[in-house]
Design an enzyme around this catalytic site. Structure first.
Site, PDB file in Angstrom:
ATOM      1  N   HIS A   1      -7.023  -5.967  -0.252  1.00 47.59           N
ATOM      2  CA  HIS A   1      -5.919  -5.018  -0.151  1.00 47.59           C
ATOM      3  C   HIS A   1      -4.816  -5.538   0.778  1.00 47.59           C
ATOM      4  O   HIS A   1      -5.021  -5.624   1.986  1.00 47.59           O
ATOM      5  CB  HIS A   1      -6.440  -3.681   0.354  1.00 47.59           C
ATOM      6  CG  HIS A   1      -5.402  -2.600   0.318  1.00 47.59           C
ATOM      7  ND1 HIS A   1      -4.678  -2.311  -0.816  1.00 47.59           N
ATOM      8  CD2 HIS A   1      -4.948  -1.762   1.273  1.00 47.59           C
ATOM      9  CE1 HIS A   1      -3.827  -1.329  -0.548  1.00 47.59           C
ATOM     10  NE2 HIS A   1      -3.971  -0.979   0.712  1.00 47.59           N
TER      11      HIS A   1
ATOM     12  N   ASP B   1      -8.799  -6.141  -4.607  1.00 45.53           N
ATOM     13  CA  ASP B   1      -8.393  -5.022  -3.736  1.00 45.53           C
ATOM     14  C   ASP B   1      -9.528  -4.004  -3.706  1.00 45.53           C
ATOM     15  O   ASP B   1      -9.920  -3.477  -4.745  1.00 45.53           O
ATOM     16  CB  ASP B   1      -7.106  -4.403  -4.289  1.00 45.53           C
ATOM     17  CG  ASP B   1      -6.458  -3.435  -3.323  1.00 45.53           C
ATOM     18  OD1 ASP B   1      -7.188  -2.684  -2.647  1.00 45.53           O
ATOM     19  OD2 ASP B   1      -5.215  -3.418  -3.250  1.00 45.53           O
TER      20      ASP B   1
ATOM     21  N   SER C   1       0.847  -1.188   0.000  1.00 42.13           N
ATOM     22  CA  SER C   1       0.000   0.000   0.000  1.00 42.13           C
ATOM     23  C   SER C   1       0.888   1.247   0.000  1.00 42.13           C
ATOM     24  O   SER C   1       1.686   1.417  -0.923  1.00 42.13           O
ATOM     25  CB  SER C   1      -0.951  -0.053   1.197  1.00 42.13           C
ATOM     26  OG  SER C   1      -1.991   0.860   1.032  1.00 42.13           O
TER      27      SER C   1
END
Ligand SMILES: *[C@@H]1O[C@H](CO)[C@@H](O)[C@H](O)[C@H]1NC(C)=O
Ligand SMILES: *[C@@H]1O[C@H](CO)[C@@H](O)[C@H](O)[C@H]1NC(C)=O
Ligand SMILES: *[C@@H]1O[C@H](CO)[C@@H](O)[C@H](O)[C@H]1NC(C)=O
Ligand SMILES: *[C@@H]1O[C@H](CO)[C@@H](O)[C@H](O)[C@H]1NC(C)=O
Ligand SMILES: *[C@@H]1O[C@H](CO)[C@@H](O)[C@H](O)[C@H]1NC(C)=O
Ligand SMILES: *[C@@H]1O[C@H](CO)[C@@H](O)[C@H](O)[C@H]1NC(C)=O
Ligand SMILES: *[C@@H]1O[C@H](CO)[C@@H](O)[C@H](O)[C@H]1NC(C)=O
Ligand SMILES: *[C@@H]1O[C@H](CO)[C@@H](O)[C@H](O)[C@H]1NC(C)=O
Ligand SMILES: *[C@@H]1O[C@H](CO)[C@@H](O)[C@H](O)[C@H]1NC(C)=O
Length: 464
Positions: free
Chosen positions: A397, A361, A137
């Protein structure tokens, strides 16, 4: 620079815990660095990335420490962990703290690497064998930043589900919320979940196996208007799927669009939970819902783009939205965009990089990694010699979702850097009905297709 050195025992390994702060004179910053030097050192160095507004955090270093890495991380000069961005984003009303942003974006990452390597080598009295970056991320974006801007810093970079194209990405999180405000309807999550389930049902078998995962998201042309009128129910929350909810799902998948109808930024793939971007909170019956935007996005729009803490992004007209999207890119791309596809220097330095990204995600679009990787390949058709991108069907994610998660992508990176073993696939596994299924994640643009036989073994699938 003040170094406080202490020896602490974690549950299973003993390491020297070095913390220090430093400043860039004249910038009035104060940046904290955490360096962990395990007694049983594996000879390697690892830079550990953050998430959201967090530049880095000690708990994220634990896996590296347990595996014997000298590990470094930094707070980047602001507390993105326990403080809202309102506390540190501005130096005074209307004035963004550009040094904080720059440290978060790039500078502090390189600083911690330079200091960390020096201290590591002087502590052990030996050179570091190899250096690795690991993050997801924001940590993935940081990994790409290291490759783009500090190409000699790391031999291997694991940049997972990267939040690069920051200046486009951050406004785009808010798009479904803005749409809900425009059409005057905030649906209960149950209604959106029903649409996601219908999309999965429609596109599940495109990859040859019915497993509740859309393996070929790009080939999924599910039209949510086809399920309008169907009932949904989650306990007390029940109703009929509305055309407005279908429009919200479609907008979340398609991505943000300008007043003239031009795509601004891609959305998330069908099959990914809609709750990351189109979240709402309602009463016990699913009525009277309000939007719950991803806070990092609204903080970005309020504090960095509009420079007004009281600004309400729900209030944008479409023309104002377009202006804000442009302003975000115009003002910040060069600082934090991390959008440069030119990896020539990283390649020349001998660096190797792996990105894997979950196709389900719910926050960062799988498709923006597709875009970045294609741009890299557009400049260098041989880029897969040093940079490889693997798609993880059904993974959310960074982790989560029901898809197979890579078992040890860092080990694959190390084998590539240290032994020249080029990763053709990434080993992954998942639990299906209580048993372990093994999969090989495919090198983009290949996709995993079920070929028959035992679905729990990787050899029953082919990348094509
Ligand atoms: C430097 O930062 C401190 C703490 O953030 C703040 O109190 C002080 O006003 C700043 N000084 C200048 C010159 O901006
Ligand atoms: C090292 O010590 C600092 C200060 O006590 C602490 O905040 C940090 O969590 C420790 N580092 C690790 C990796 O445990
Ligand atoms: C898991 O078990 C259920 C119930 O037996 C079955 O319907 C389903 O197809 C199984 N899932 C997979 C992916 O095989
Ligand atoms: C991603 O982008 C491609 C075009 O670049 C498009 O065909 C596709 O629908 C997009 N979405 C997904 C989930 O792949
Ligand atoms: C989804 O949105 C796109 C872009 O706005 C539009 O072209 C398409 O017609 C929409 N599809 C449905 C089913 O609403
Ligand atoms: C959605 O909002 C609810 C209520 O604020 C919150 O508890 C939940 O964690 C949010 N979900 C996501 C995926 O952000
Ligand atoms: C809806 O929520 C608002 C704010 O939480 C509350 O004031 C109002 O009474 C609620 N309306 C209904 C019909 O429940
Ligand atoms: C949002 O717009 C409404 C109506 O134009 C206005 O009354 C309100 O003050 C605005 N809110 C903010 C925070 O700008
Ligand atoms: C994947 O395999 C590893 C061992 O190789 C195991 O520890 C882990 O629990 C497995 N994960 C799943 C989701 O089955």
């Amino acid at each position: 620079m003040n170094a406080i050195e202490s020896r602490v025992d974690s549950t299973s390994v003993s390491f020297c815990n070095v913390t220090f702060t430093y400043t860039h004179p004249g910038q009035n910053d104060s940046i904290l660095v955490w360096l962990a030097l395990p007694e049983a050192w594996n000879g390697r160095f690892q830079g550990v990335g953050g998430g959201g507004w967090v530049t880095g955090y000690p708990t994220e270093m634990v896996p590296a420490i347990l595996r014997g890495y000298a590990a470094v991380s930094t707070d980047g000069g602001h507390d993105g962990f326990s403080q809202p961005a309102d506390q540190w984003a501005q130096v005074s009303p209307g004035n963004v703290d550009l040094y904080v942003l720059q440290n978060f974006a790039s500078v502090a990452l390189n600083d911690m690497t330079v200091f960390g390597k020096q201290l590591t080598e002087s502590y052990y009295g030996k050179p570091i064998k190899n250096s690795y970056w690991s993050g997801c991320s924001t940590g993935g974006r940081q990994g790409l930043m290291m490759a783009q801007r500090y190409p000699n810093a790391y031999d291997g970079i694991l940049a997972t589900a990267p939040g690069n194209y920051w200046a486009e990405l951050l406004p785009s999180f808010f798009w479904p919320q803005w749409i809900m405000k425009q059409i005057g309807y905030f649906p209960p999550q149950c209604e959106l979940d029903a649409i996601t389930a219908a999309a999965i049902n429609a596109c599940d078998e495109l990859d040859g196996i019915k497993d509740n995962i859309i393996g070929l998201t790009g080939a999924c042309n599910f039209d949510p208007s086809t399920v309008v009128g169907q009932p949904y129910a989650c306990g007390e929350v029940k109703g009929i799927i509305s055309d407005k909810a279908a429009l919200i799902a479609n907008s979340t998948w398609t991505g943000s669009v300008s007043l003239e109808g031009k795509l601004q930024w891609p959305g998330i793939a069908p099959g990914a939970p809609l709750s990351g971007r189109a979240n709402t909170t309602c009463d016990a019956y699913g009525h009277n819902c309000t939007g719950v935007p991803f806070s990092v996005s609204t903080e970005w729009l309020r504090l960095f783009v509009e420079k007004d803490p009281a600004f309400d992004p729900y209030n944008y007209s479409h023309a104002e939205w377009d202006r804000a999207v442009h302003a975000s890119v115009q003002q910040y791309d060069s600082i934090i965009g991390t959008s440069d596809p030119d990896l020539t220097d990283f390649k020349s330095a001998g660096g190797k990089m792996i990105t894997w990204h979950g196709m389900a995600d719910q926050l960062i679009p799988f498709n923006q990694t597709v875009r970045y990787y294609n741009q890299v390949l557009g400049l260098d058709a041989e880029a897969s010699d040093f940079y490889r991108f693997f798609a993880a069907p059904g993974v959310d994610h960074c982790s989560g979702g029901i898809g197979a998660q890579p078992t040890d992508p860092l080990a694959a990176l190390i084998a590539w850097v240290e032994n020249g073993e080029i990763p053709q696939t990434l080993a992954a596994n998942r639990t299906v009905n209580g048993s372990n299924w093994e999969h090989d994640l495919c090198l983009y643009p290949l996709a995993s297709i079920y070929k028959g036989g035992d679905p729990a073994v990787a050899s029953s699938y082919q990348c094509e």
